[in-house]
Design a protein around this motif. Sequence first.
Motif, PDB file in Angstrom:
ATOM      1  N   CYS A  27       0.741  -1.372   0.202  1.00  0.00           N
ATOM      2  CA  CYS A  27       0.003   0.004  -0.013  1.00  0.00           C
ATOM      3  C   CYS A  27       0.832   1.223  -0.029  1.00  0.00           C
ATOM      4  O   CYS A  27       1.646   1.244   1.038  1.00  0.00           O
ATOM      5  CB  CYS A  27      -1.020   0.058   1.271  1.00  0.00           C
ATOM      6  N   CYS A  29      -0.625   4.287   0.216  1.00  0.00           N
ATOM      7  CA  CYS A  29      -1.395   5.439   0.615  1.00  0.00           C
ATOM      8  C   CYS A  29      -0.742   6.245   1.692  1.00  0.00           C
ATOM      9  O   CYS A  29       0.237   5.925   2.264  1.00  0.00           O
ATOM     10  CB  CYS A  29      -2.769   5.009   1.353  1.00  0.00           C
ATOM     11  N   CYS A  32      -0.059   4.917   5.224  1.00  0.00           N
ATOM     12  CA  CYS A  32       0.946   3.918   5.528  1.00  0.00           C
ATOM     13  C   CYS A  32       2.385   4.696   4.864  1.00  0.00           C
ATOM     14  O   CYS A  32       3.189   4.162   5.961  1.00  0.00           O
ATOM     15  CB  CYS A  32       0.817   2.887   4.352  1.00  0.00           C
ATOM     16  N   ARG A  63      -3.283   0.690  14.436  1.00  0.00           N
ATOM     17  CA  ARG A  63      -2.068   0.088  14.146  1.00  0.00           C
ATOM     18  C   ARG A  63      -1.216  -0.190  15.308  1.00  0.00           C
ATOM     19  O   ARG A  63      -1.153   0.914  16.174  1.00  0.00           O
ATOM     20  CB  ARG A  63      -1.452   1.230  13.219  1.00  0.00           C
TER      21      ARG A  63
HETATM   22 ZN   LIG Z   1      -2.328   2.162   3.263  1.00  0.00          ZN
END
Ligand SMILES: [Zn+2]
Length: 124
Positions: A27, A29, A32, A63
């Motif tokens: 990922c 994004c 992230c 997370r």
């Molecule tokens: Zn992500």
Amino acid sequence: MTIRTGSCSCGSVTYRVSGEPKRVGICHCGDCRRESGSAFTFYGVWPQTAFETAGETAAYQGRRFCPACGARMFSLDEGEAEIKLGSLDPAPTGLTPTYELWVKRRESWLAPLAGAQQFVEDRI
Ligand SMILES: [Zn+2]
Ligand SMILES: [Zn+2]
């Protein structure tokens, strides 16, 4: 059945996953990137029933990380355990991503992974 183990940098938190992951992805994004401090995350998803952990973790937006060394390891959500695969003990892991998310945030110098499904944003 395959058992894989992982840990944080200081060893206070350990975990294990049994069997093969349901999916493995990358990922790119913004979340992230920011939380990893890197260009993307490489993760695998197992059923939460296949996941066990020991040691105390702290969390930010779900997370989970080690409060002593700060290493990011996993998120538990909707019956799934999403593992940051860089925290697995063996490197390389032998696991290959089959899809990439948020490719619109991928660095221009990074090529699409051959054979991996490409998603402009989240998985549809
Ligand atoms: Zn992500
Ligand atoms: Zn630690």
